[in-house]
Scaffold this motif. Structure first.
Motif, PDB file in Angstrom:
ATOM      1  N   SER A 190       0.718  -1.103   0.115  1.00 41.92           N
ATOM      2  CA  SER A 190       0.086   0.221   0.061  1.00 41.92           C
ATOM      3  C   SER A 190       0.750   1.298   0.028  1.00 41.92           C
ATOM      4  CB  SER A 190      -1.031  -0.047   1.363  1.00 41.92           C
ATOM      5  OG  SER A 190      -1.918  -1.126   1.063  1.00 41.92           O
ATOM      6  N   PHE A 191       1.993   1.244   0.918  1.00 48.24           N
ATOM      7  CA  PHE A 191       2.830   2.638   0.698  1.00 48.24           C
ATOM      8  C   PHE A 191       3.572   2.822  -0.371  1.00 48.24           C
ATOM      9  CE2 PHE A 191       6.455   4.959   2.275  1.00 48.24           C
ATOM     10  CZ  PHE A 191       5.796   6.083   2.794  1.00 48.24           C
ATOM     11  N   THR A 192       3.924   1.907  -1.002  1.00 49.78           N
ATOM     12  CA  THR A 192       4.815   1.787  -2.193  1.00 49.78           C
ATOM     13  C   THR A 192       3.586   2.360  -3.368  1.00 49.78           C
ATOM     14  OG1 THR A 192       6.243  -0.170  -1.743  1.00 49.78           O
ATOM     15  CG2 THR A 192       6.040   0.691  -4.187  1.00 49.78           C
ATOM     16  N   ALA A 193       2.461   1.941  -3.401  1.00 50.12           N
ATOM     17  CA  ALA A 193       1.437   2.234  -4.317  1.00 50.12           C
ATOM     18  C   ALA A 193       1.052   3.823  -4.102  1.00 50.12           C
ATOM     19  CB  ALA A 193       0.284   1.614  -4.207  1.00 50.12           C
ATOM     20  N   LEU A 194       1.106   4.140  -3.078  1.00 51.86           N
ATOM     21  CA  LEU A 194       0.684   5.532  -2.511  1.00 51.86           C
ATOM     22  C   LEU A 194       1.670   6.345  -3.194  1.00 51.86           C
ATOM     23  CD1 LEU A 194      -0.808   7.914  -1.076  1.00 51.86           C
ATOM     24  CD2 LEU A 194       0.306   7.276   0.815  1.00 51.86           C
ATOM     25  N   LYS A 195       3.082   6.206  -2.983  1.00 49.11           N
ATOM     26  CA  LYS A 195       4.261   6.884  -3.296  1.00 49.11           C
ATOM     27  C   LYS A 195       4.226   7.035  -4.964  1.00 49.11           C
ATOM     28  CE  LYS A 195       7.313   4.845  -1.035  1.00 49.11           C
ATOM     29  NZ  LYS A 195       9.046   4.346  -0.360  1.00 49.11           N
ATOM     30  N   LEU A 196       3.983   5.900  -5.409  1.00 52.90           N
ATOM     31  CA  LEU A 196       4.027   5.795  -6.910  1.00 52.90           C
ATOM     32  C   LEU A 196       2.847   6.756  -7.511  1.00 52.90           C
ATOM     33  CD1 LEU A 196       4.718   2.143  -7.837  1.00 52.90           C
ATOM     34  CD2 LEU A 196       6.090   4.049  -8.381  1.00 52.90           C
ATOM     35  N   CYS A 197       1.691   6.653  -6.847  1.00 49.52           N
ATOM     36  CA  CYS A 197       0.377   7.440  -7.377  1.00 49.52           C
ATOM     37  C   CYS A 197       0.773   8.968  -6.984  1.00 49.52           C
ATOM     38  CB  CYS A 197      -0.753   7.021  -6.512  1.00 49.52           C
ATOM     39  SG  CYS A 197      -2.382   7.570  -7.259  1.00 49.52           S
ATOM     40  N   ALA A 198       1.293   9.330  -5.854  1.00 45.72           N
ATOM     41  CA  ALA A 198       1.344  10.783  -5.653  1.00 45.72           C
ATOM     42  C   ALA A 198       2.383  11.332  -6.874  1.00 45.72           C
ATOM     43  CB  ALA A 198       2.086  10.805  -4.411  1.00 45.72           C
ATOM     44  N   GLU A 199       3.379  10.695  -6.995  1.00 44.29           N
ATOM     45  CA  GLU A 199       4.574  11.308  -8.195  1.00 44.29           C
ATOM     46  C   GLU A 199       3.879  10.846  -9.612  1.00 44.29           C
ATOM     47  OE1 GLU A 199       9.253  10.482  -9.398  1.00 44.29           O
ATOM     48  OE2 GLU A 199       8.402   9.355  -7.788  1.00 44.29           O
ATOM     49  N   TYR A 200       3.221   9.938  -9.966  1.00 42.58           N
ATOM     50  CA  TYR A 200       2.969   9.527 -11.435  1.00 42.58           C
ATOM     51  C   TYR A 200       1.502   9.813 -11.775  1.00 42.58           C
ATOM     52  CZ  TYR A 200       7.521   7.943 -11.546  1.00 42.58           C
ATOM     53  OH  TYR A 200       9.156   7.691 -11.352  1.00 42.58           O
ATOM     54  N   MET A 249       1.962   3.866 -12.850  1.00 37.19           N
ATOM     55  CA  MET A 249       0.372   3.701 -12.401  1.00 37.19           C
ATOM     56  C   MET A 249      -0.286   2.509 -12.693  1.00 37.19           C
ATOM     57  SD  MET A 249      -0.490   6.438 -10.920  1.00 37.19           S
ATOM     58  CE  MET A 249      -2.306   5.674 -10.708  1.00 37.19           C
ATOM     59  N   ALA A 250       0.206   1.564 -13.551  1.00 35.28           N
ATOM     60  CA  ALA A 250      -0.057   0.287 -13.761  1.00 35.28           C
ATOM     61  C   ALA A 250       0.364  -0.645 -12.670  1.00 35.28           C
ATOM     62  CB  ALA A 250       0.075  -0.154 -15.155  1.00 35.28           C
ATOM     63  N   HIS A 251       1.609  -0.182 -12.289  1.00 34.03           N
ATOM     64  CA  HIS A 251       2.206  -0.815 -11.232  1.00 34.03           C
ATOM     65  C   HIS A 251       1.730  -0.436  -9.889  1.00 34.03           C
ATOM     66  CE1 HIS A 251       6.443  -1.540  -9.138  1.00 34.03           C
ATOM     67  NE2 HIS A 251       5.607  -2.509  -8.613  1.00 34.03           N
ATOM     68  N   ALA A 252       1.101   0.666  -9.743  1.00 32.87           N
ATOM     69  CA  ALA A 252       0.698   1.005  -8.416  1.00 32.87           C
ATOM     70  C   ALA A 252      -0.580   0.629  -8.200  1.00 32.87           C
ATOM     71  CB  ALA A 252       0.594   2.720  -8.611  1.00 32.87           C
ATOM     72  N   ALA A 253      -1.251   0.349  -9.501  1.00 35.59           N
ATOM     73  CA  ALA A 253      -2.725  -0.031  -9.284  1.00 35.59           C
ATOM     74  C   ALA A 253      -2.778  -1.392  -8.784  1.00 35.59           C
ATOM     75  CB  ALA A 253      -3.762   0.172 -10.492  1.00 35.59           C
ATOM     76  N   THR A 254      -1.921  -2.258  -9.311  1.00 38.39           N
ATOM     77  CA  THR A 254      -1.732  -3.695  -8.919  1.00 38.39           C
ATOM     78  C   THR A 254      -1.356  -3.843  -7.604  1.00 38.39           C
ATOM     79  OG1 THR A 254      -1.455  -4.350 -11.124  1.00 38.39           O
ATOM     80  CG2 THR A 254      -0.741  -5.784  -9.465  1.00 38.39           C
ATOM     81  N   LEU A 255      -0.276  -3.177  -7.219  1.00 35.93           N
ATOM     82  CA  LEU A 255       0.248  -3.081  -5.809  1.00 35.93           C
ATOM     83  C   LEU A 255      -0.772  -2.807  -4.694  1.00 35.93           C
ATOM     84  CD1 LEU A 255       3.835  -1.549  -6.109  1.00 35.93           C
ATOM     85  CD2 LEU A 255       3.306  -3.954  -5.898  1.00 35.93           C
ATOM     86  N   ALA A 256      -1.523  -1.682  -5.107  1.00 34.70           N
ATOM     87  CA  ALA A 256      -2.712  -1.139  -4.231  1.00 34.70           C
ATOM     88  C   ALA A 256      -3.581  -2.235  -4.076  1.00 34.70           C
ATOM     89  CB  ALA A 256      -3.162   0.145  -4.677  1.00 34.70           C
ATOM     90  N   GLY A 257      -4.078  -3.058  -5.165  1.00 39.32           N
ATOM     91  CA  GLY A 257      -4.938  -4.092  -5.169  1.00 39.32           C
ATOM     92  C   GLY A 257      -4.534  -5.304  -4.305  1.00 39.32           C
ATOM     93  N   VAL A 258      -3.018  -5.565  -4.344  1.00 41.28           N
ATOM     94  CA  VAL A 258      -2.794  -6.683  -3.306  1.00 41.28           C
ATOM     95  C   VAL A 258      -2.939  -5.926  -1.783  1.00 41.28           C
ATOM     96  CG1 VAL A 258      -0.986  -8.051  -2.591  1.00 41.28           C
ATOM     97  CG2 VAL A 258      -1.220  -7.418  -5.008  1.00 41.28           C
ATOM     98  N   GLY A 259      -2.578  -4.672  -1.705  1.00 40.74           N
ATOM     99  CA  GLY A 259      -2.678  -4.017  -0.423  1.00 40.74           C
ATOM    100  C   GLY A 259      -4.104  -4.117   0.139  1.00 40.74           C
ATOM    101  N   LEU A 281       1.048  10.518   9.005  1.00 41.16           N
ATOM    102  CA  LEU A 281       2.156  11.501   8.802  1.00 41.16           C
ATOM    103  C   LEU A 281       2.944  10.723   7.648  1.00 41.16           C
ATOM    104  CD1 LEU A 281       3.173  13.031  12.308  1.00 41.16           C
ATOM    105  CD2 LEU A 281       2.132  14.134  10.469  1.00 41.16           C
ATOM    106  N   GLN A 282       3.317   9.590   7.805  1.00 39.46           N
ATOM    107  CA  GLN A 282       4.011   8.928   6.678  1.00 39.46           C
ATOM    108  C   GLN A 282       3.223   9.218   5.389  1.00 39.46           C
ATOM    109  OE1 GLN A 282       3.784   4.615   6.942  1.00 39.46           O
ATOM    110  NE2 GLN A 282       5.990   4.620   6.367  1.00 39.46           N
ATOM    111  N   ALA A 283       1.714   9.062   5.351  1.00 41.01           N
ATOM    112  CA  ALA A 283       1.129   9.196   4.073  1.00 41.01           C
ATOM    113  C   ALA A 283       1.280  10.484   3.336  1.00 41.01           C
ATOM    114  CB  ALA A 283      -0.250   8.891   4.492  1.00 41.01           C
ATOM    115  N   ALA A 284       1.418  11.713   4.592  1.00 43.56           N
ATOM    116  CA  ALA A 284       1.539  13.020   4.106  1.00 43.56           C
ATOM    117  C   ALA A 284       2.930  13.300   3.603  1.00 43.56           C
ATOM    118  CB  ALA A 284       1.452  14.021   5.336  1.00 43.56           C
ATOM    119  N   GLU A 285       3.820  12.778   4.113  1.00 44.79           N
ATOM    120  CA  GLU A 285       5.384  12.690   3.431  1.00 44.79           C
ATOM    121  C   GLU A 285       5.507  11.936   1.925  1.00 44.79           C
ATOM    122  OE1 GLU A 285       9.746  11.860   5.380  1.00 44.79           O
ATOM    123  OE2 GLU A 285       8.269  10.274   5.779  1.00 44.79           O
TER     124      GLU A 285
END
Length: 341
Positions: A142-152, A169-179, A241-245
């Motif tokens: 989930s955190f990896t997906a969040l960082k990718l989404c925020a950037e891309y 974003m394709a990577h992020a969507a799949t990672l978030a799906g697993v999360g 806070l980690q999410a805000a970062e």
């Protein structure tokens, strides 16, 4: 993909009634007690992550609501992710499907911890929920997906030809799906179903060339996010806070008690940067007089509300006798705050 999952399910249970497996209290919530046929899912958006999950969501048109079926045996056998399938997505659809990724990752990161998910401790594995609560494994995805989404996501939205952003974003969507398929989602999704299902003003999101009103799913989840994560922050300030970062906020001198406000503002700035997003429910044509109906439509979404920090806590159970009015009031308060920002 969700339709394919349900076809697979009911094809393997030809005598079942449609509502037999549908999440309680709208359906019977029966467990899927045998393996289904092999199913290959290929996403064409960078959004739902449905190729990874044991969940299928659908509309109940007669009651203007959404619900679904959730069970690990509903998971596809194989998911094939190719970002080339997303290269023709118009900007509005790129943005709204990406916002689903955003909320999948944020909600699964901040869901109640798995140790507090009483239903997950059921002795019979068949009766354990698909959503286990936040846990060390889902956190990584989930955190990896969040960082990718925020950037891309802004890049993919504003430049249809940005191949790298599409891939990320394709990577992020799949990672978030697993999360979220492991941990679960909570308030943004729980409230989104009646928002998009009721659509009282007949809102049609700009950029969607369909002949009928539509509040896209990603829009309906993100519109309440600033209010939701301000509300949930007291349960886990460090996570918020980690999410805000992840959105680029310098959190070095931020106090724990300010975590909700800081994350809420970061989400607002992100939505503004994305462009074309409603600044609250008011811009969807929703009025304060609609809030009671939205609460009525949220209450049956217990499969996700039970994961909501703040709504459930020590000794609290969603919509249990003695909690109903207070929790309805909390949901109404969140919707009220989400009216405009």
């Amino acid at each position: 993909m969700d339709t394919a999952k349900m076809i697979n399910l009911y094809g393997c249970y030809p005598e079942a009634d449609l509502m037999d497996f549908v999440n309680a209290p709208l359906g019977k919530g029966l467990p899927i007690d045998k393996p289904l046929k092999p199913l290959i899912c290929i996403p064409t958006t960078a959004g739902t992550g449905a190729e990874t999950t044991g969940t299928a969501i659908f509309d109940i048109v007669s009651s203007s609501t959404k619900t679904g079926i959730s069970h690990r045996n509903l998971k596809p056998t194989l998911g094939i992710i190719d970002s080339l399938n997303t290269h023709t997505l118009p900007p509005a659809i790129t943005a709204s499907t990406g916002l689903d990724v955003l909320c999948h990752s944020l909600e699964s990161l901040t869901a109640i911890p798995y140790q507090k998910r009483e239903a997950a401790k059921s002795g019979n594995p068949l009766h354990r929920p698909a959503y286990q609560g936040a846990n060390p494994i889902s956190d990584v995805f989930s955190f990896t997906a969040l960082k990718l989404c925020a950037e891309y996501l802004p890049r993919a939205t504003h430049d249809q030809g940005d191949v790298e952003a599409r891939e990320k974003m394709a990577h992020a969507a799949t990672l978030a799906g697993v999360g979220f398929g492991n941990a679960g989602v909570h308030l943004c999704h729980g409230m989104s179903y009646p928002i998009s299902g009721l659509n009282p003003a007949g809102y049609k999101h700009p950029g969607y060339s369909v002949p009928h009103p539509i509040i896209p799913h990603g829009v309906s989840v993100a519109v309440t996010a600033p209010a939701v994560f301000k509300f949930t922050a007291s349960s886990s300030p460090e996570r918020h806070l980690q999410a805000a970062e992840a959105f680029g906020v310098n959190i070095n001198n931020v106090k724990r008690e300010s975590a909700g406000e800081v994350l809420s503002e970061a989400i607002k700035r992100f939505l503004e940067k994305l462009g074309g997003q409603p600044r609250g429910l008011k811009e969807l044509g929703i009025k304060r007089g609609d809030i009671d109906k939205l609460v009525d439509g949220t209450v049956p979404q217990r499969r996700v509300l039970v994961l909501a920090p703040g709504l459930v806590g020590e000794g609290r159970v969603v919509m249990q006798e003695g909690e109903v009015e207070a929790q309805r009031g909390e949901l109404a308060g969140l919707l009220e705050e989400a009216m405009e920002w």
